[in-house]
Enzyme design. Structure first.
Site, mmCIF file in Angstrom:
data_model
loop_
_atom_site.group_PDB
_atom_site.id
_atom_site.type_symbol
_atom_site.label_atom_id
_atom_site.label_comp_id
_atom_site.label_asym_id
_atom_site.label_seq_id
_atom_site.Cartn_x
_atom_site.Cartn_y
_atom_site.Cartn_z
ATOM 1 N N ARG A 74 4.931 -6.360 -7.133
ATOM 2 C CA ARG A 74 4.550 -5.375 -6.132
ATOM 3 C C ARG A 74 5.318 -5.338 -4.334
ATOM 4 N NH1 ARG A 74 -1.023 -4.313 -6.673
ATOM 5 N NH2 ARG A 74 -1.487 -5.230 -8.334
ATOM 6 N N ARG A 107 2.327 -0.580 -0.968
ATOM 7 C CA ARG A 107 1.825 -0.186 -0.250
ATOM 8 C C ARG A 107 2.001 -0.662 1.366
ATOM 9 N NH1 ARG A 107 -4.372 -0.934 -2.023
ATOM 10 N NH2 ARG A 107 -2.622 -2.351 -2.778
ATOM 11 N N ARG A 139 2.201 9.120 -1.273
ATOM 12 C CA ARG A 139 1.631 8.751 -2.244
ATOM 13 C C ARG A 139 -0.172 9.958 -1.686
ATOM 14 N NH1 ARG A 139 -3.964 6.712 -1.369
ATOM 15 N NH2 ARG A 139 -4.143 5.214 -3.534
ATOM 16 N N ASP A 169 1.235 1.223 -14.440
ATOM 17 C CA ASP A 169 0.006 -0.190 -13.618
ATOM 18 C C ASP A 169 0.364 -0.992 -15.211
ATOM 19 O OD1 ASP A 169 -1.241 -0.925 -11.481
ATOM 20 O OD2 ASP A 169 -2.568 -1.294 -13.543
ATOM 21 N N TYR A 181 -10.056 -6.092 -17.587
ATOM 22 C CA TYR A 181 -11.072 -5.032 -17.101
ATOM 23 C C TYR A 181 -11.353 -3.616 -18.150
ATOM 24 C CZ TYR A 181 -8.001 -6.028 -13.131
ATOM 25 O OH TYR A 181 -7.332 -7.094 -11.988
HETATM 26 O O1 CP3 Z 1 5.448 -4.381 -9.192
HETATM 27 C C1 CP3 Z 1 5.437 -3.180 -8.325
HETATM 28 O O2 CP3 Z 1 6.237 -2.915 -8.004
HETATM 29 C C2 CP3 Z 1 5.403 -2.797 -10.058
HETATM 30 C C3 CP3 Z 1 4.444 -1.724 -9.616
HETATM 31 C C4 CP3 Z 1 2.945 -2.381 -10.045
HETATM 32 C C5 CP3 Z 1 1.927 -1.969 -10.140
HETATM 33 N N1 CP3 Z 1 0.455 -2.517 -10.111
HETATM 34 C C6 CP3 Z 1 1.490 -0.929 -8.615
HETATM 35 C C7 CP3 Z 1 0.295 -1.143 -7.992
HETATM 36 C C8 CP3 Z 1 2.830 -3.955 -11.690
HETATM 37 C C9 CP3 Z 1 3.521 -4.332 -11.655
HETATM 38 C C10 CP3 Z 1 1.342 -3.673 -11.051
HETATM 39 C C11 CP3 Z 1 0.449 -4.971 -11.687
HETATM 40 C C12 CP3 Z 1 -0.836 -5.272 -11.886
HETATM 41 N N2 CP3 Z 1 -2.320 -4.041 -11.517
HETATM 42 C C13 CP3 Z 1 -1.576 -6.483 -12.248
HETATM 43 C C14 CP3 Z 1 -1.037 -7.668 -12.606
HETATM 44 C C15 CP3 Z 1 -0.309 -8.143 -11.233
HETATM 45 C C16 CP3 Z 1 -1.200 -8.585 -10.062
HETATM 46 O O3 CP3 Z 1 -1.039 -7.928 -9.263
HETATM 47 O O4 CP3 Z 1 -1.559 -9.373 -10.607
HETATM 48 C C17 CP3 Z 1 -2.740 -6.100 -12.097
HETATM 49 C C18 CP3 Z 1 -3.854 -7.401 -12.512
HETATM 50 C C19 CP3 Z 1 -3.207 -4.386 -11.906
HETATM 51 C C20 CP3 Z 1 -3.870 -3.995 -11.776
HETATM 52 C C21 CP3 Z 1 -4.303 -3.411 -10.497
HETATM 53 N N3 CP3 Z 1 -4.013 -1.897 -10.722
HETATM 54 C C22 CP3 Z 1 -5.390 -3.146 -9.762
HETATM 55 C C23 CP3 Z 1 -5.781 -4.822 -9.414
HETATM 56 C C24 CP3 Z 1 -5.215 -2.960 -8.911
HETATM 57 C C25 CP3 Z 1 -5.929 -2.641 -7.154
HETATM 58 C C26 CP3 Z 1 -5.930 -3.458 -6.603
HETATM 59 C C27 CP3 Z 1 -4.853 -3.021 -5.560
HETATM 60 O O5 CP3 Z 1 -3.874 -4.046 -5.072
HETATM 61 O O6 CP3 Z 1 -4.317 -2.135 -4.676
HETATM 62 C C28 CP3 Z 1 -3.910 -1.955 -8.970
HETATM 63 C C29 CP3 Z 1 -3.884 -0.884 -7.418
HETATM 64 C C30 CP3 Z 1 -2.260 -0.746 -7.774
HETATM 65 N N4 CP3 Z 1 -1.244 -1.337 -8.660
HETATM 66 C C31 CP3 Z 1 -1.398 -0.402 -6.918
HETATM 67 C C32 CP3 Z 1 -0.273 -0.390 -7.198
HETATM 68 C C33 CP3 Z 1 0.995 -0.023 -5.961
HETATM 69 C C34 CP3 Z 1 -1.667 0.103 -5.259
HETATM 70 C C35 CP3 Z 1 -2.450 1.899 -5.430
HETATM 71 C C36 CP3 Z 1 -2.479 2.193 -4.472
HETATM 72 O O7 CP3 Z 1 -1.554 2.729 -3.932
HETATM 73 O O8 CP3 Z 1 -3.216 2.413 -3.940
#
Ligand code: CP3
Length: 338
Positions: free
Chosen positions: A23, A27, A36, A73, A147
């Site tokens: 990640r 943010r 964003r 994602d 999910y």
């Molecule tokens: O790692 C990185 O920087 C690359 C991008 C990336 C994102 N999500 C961007 C993202 C990667 C590799 C993921 C993986 C992901 N997404 C996982 C597996 C890793 C983990 O964290 O367990 C999972 C379970 C998700 C599903 C997901 N996406 C959730 C549950 C959420 C909401 C919770 C949260 O952290 O906001 C997201 C949103 C998400 N994915 C954001 C980002 C940058 C935040 C979105 C925003 O800007 O509001």
């Protein structure tokens, strides 16, 4: 010229561990929040290749990480399978209809949704320098299925775990469908320029031992075998979060080249139970980076020392938190690189 991250995933040991953070684009970075807000939302960013490339490159520019992870994602796969996907601000993802309300056959697949993501990989690959490794990724079938079934994140993945007991054939069919699409998606990322890939099994930890074999090890093994068949030289990193004592079985049986470790694992224990020479990635607690303070460099050193003599990619045990101060990331990098 392959960079130190790719070399480490291929089994070389470096005096200074290469580093990237799960990640790392997101943010906690003011430049991410700004873009964003301008684009209107998360999915708008992902499907806009120019913006997604910029977001992928932002942490490389700021911190000089050794790897750039594609900005996308894990839920883009269900979206391409035809399930509705929305990210509500502050609420997390919503998928609709859920697989408790609908069947996979009700969805109209839309694999063209992958095209802008591949374009992001192509654009990023030419923007970053040769020694920065381009990382692709996908969610593992079990985690993605949790999910798709619940329609959102769930506390203990209860709906999917119940389905596993009540109707395993149905869950098997769901996982098979995810496997097929995920293989296509990962091959597309590699053909666009991804040099290594990571499989995120974020909810592997909620399964009982027999269930772990069936829903974590077997599907990750299938995906890895397919990638090895088409792209034998591309390292696969498996990240079975929460695997605990099941980690050695995961490492032996899935065929992944490297394993990502979450912060609950003692690195010395992991080092003693994993196959000799197998590259590892991890595993600093992301909350310690958020907290900062004198314990941060101490713990970084302990993790580095535990993996001396083994190829090691420094990373966190899970994604970096959105409230992490930038200075703490700088402090972490100083502790890793000296
Ligand atoms: O790692 C990185 O920087 C690359 C991008 C990336 C994102 N999500 C961007 C993202 C990667 C590799 C993921 C993986 C992901 N997404 C996982 C597996 C890793 C983990 O964290 O367990 C999972 C379970 C998700 C599903 C997901 N996406 C959730 C549950 C959420 C909401 C919770 C949260 O952290 O906001 C997201 C949103 C998400 N994915 C954001 C980002 C940058 C935040 C979105 C925003 O800007 O509001």
């Amino acid at each position: 010229m392959p960079g130190p991250l790719l070399e480490t995933l291929n089994g070389q040991i470096h005096d200074i561990a290469p580093v990237w953070l799960m990640r790392q684009a997101g943010r906690y970075l003011p430049e991410y929040r700004e873009l964003r807000a301008e684009k209107g939302g998360f999915l708008e960013l992902v499907y806009d290749s120019e913006a997604a490339t910029e977001v992928t490159v932002q942490p490389i520019r700021r911190f000089g990480f050794d790897g750039a992870i594609l900005f996308s994602d894990i839920l883009i796969v269900p979206h391409a399978m035809g399930q509705g996907l929305a990210f509500m601000a502050g609420e997390g993802p919503k998928l609709s209809p859920t697989l408790l309300e609908a069947k996979l056959d009700d969805f109209t697949s839309a694999h063209e949704r992958f095209d802008p993501v591949y374009e992001t990989v192509r654009r990023t690959r030419v923007q970053i320098s040769d020694d920065v490794t381009m990382l692709g990724f996908a969610g593992s079938p079990w985690t993605v299925a949790t999910y798709m079934i619940a329609g959102e994140g769930s506390k203990d993945q209860g709906p999917a775990r119940l389905l596993a007991y009540r109707d395993p054939a149905r869950l098997e069919a769901i996982c098979e469908a995810i496997i097929t699409v995920t293989i296509e998606y990962l091959r597309g990322q590699i053909d666009a320029g991804a040099e290594a890939i990571q499989l995120f099994d974020s909810w592997a930890g909620s399964l009982a031992p027999d269930e772990f074999e069936r829903w974590v090890i077997a599907p990750n093994a299938k995906i890895t075998a397919a990638i090895k068949q088409s792209h034998p030289d591309v390292p696969v990193i498996g990240f079975p979060k929460g695997a605990g004592a099941k980690l050695p079985a995961y490492a032996r049986e899935t065929g992944v080249d490297a394993v990502g470790l979450d912060e609950s694992l003692d690195p010395a224990w992991a080092n003693s139970v994993l196959p000799e020479g197998m590259p590892v990635q991890g595993n600093l607690d992301p909350l310690l980076v958020e907290a900062g303070g004198p314990a941060l460099p101490v713990r970084v050193k302990e993790v580095l020392e535990a993996f001396e003599g083994r190829p090691h990619v420094f990373n966190l045990g899970h994604g970096i938190g959105q409230f992490t101060p930038i200075e703490h990331v700088e402090q972490l990098l100083k502790a890793v690189r000296g």
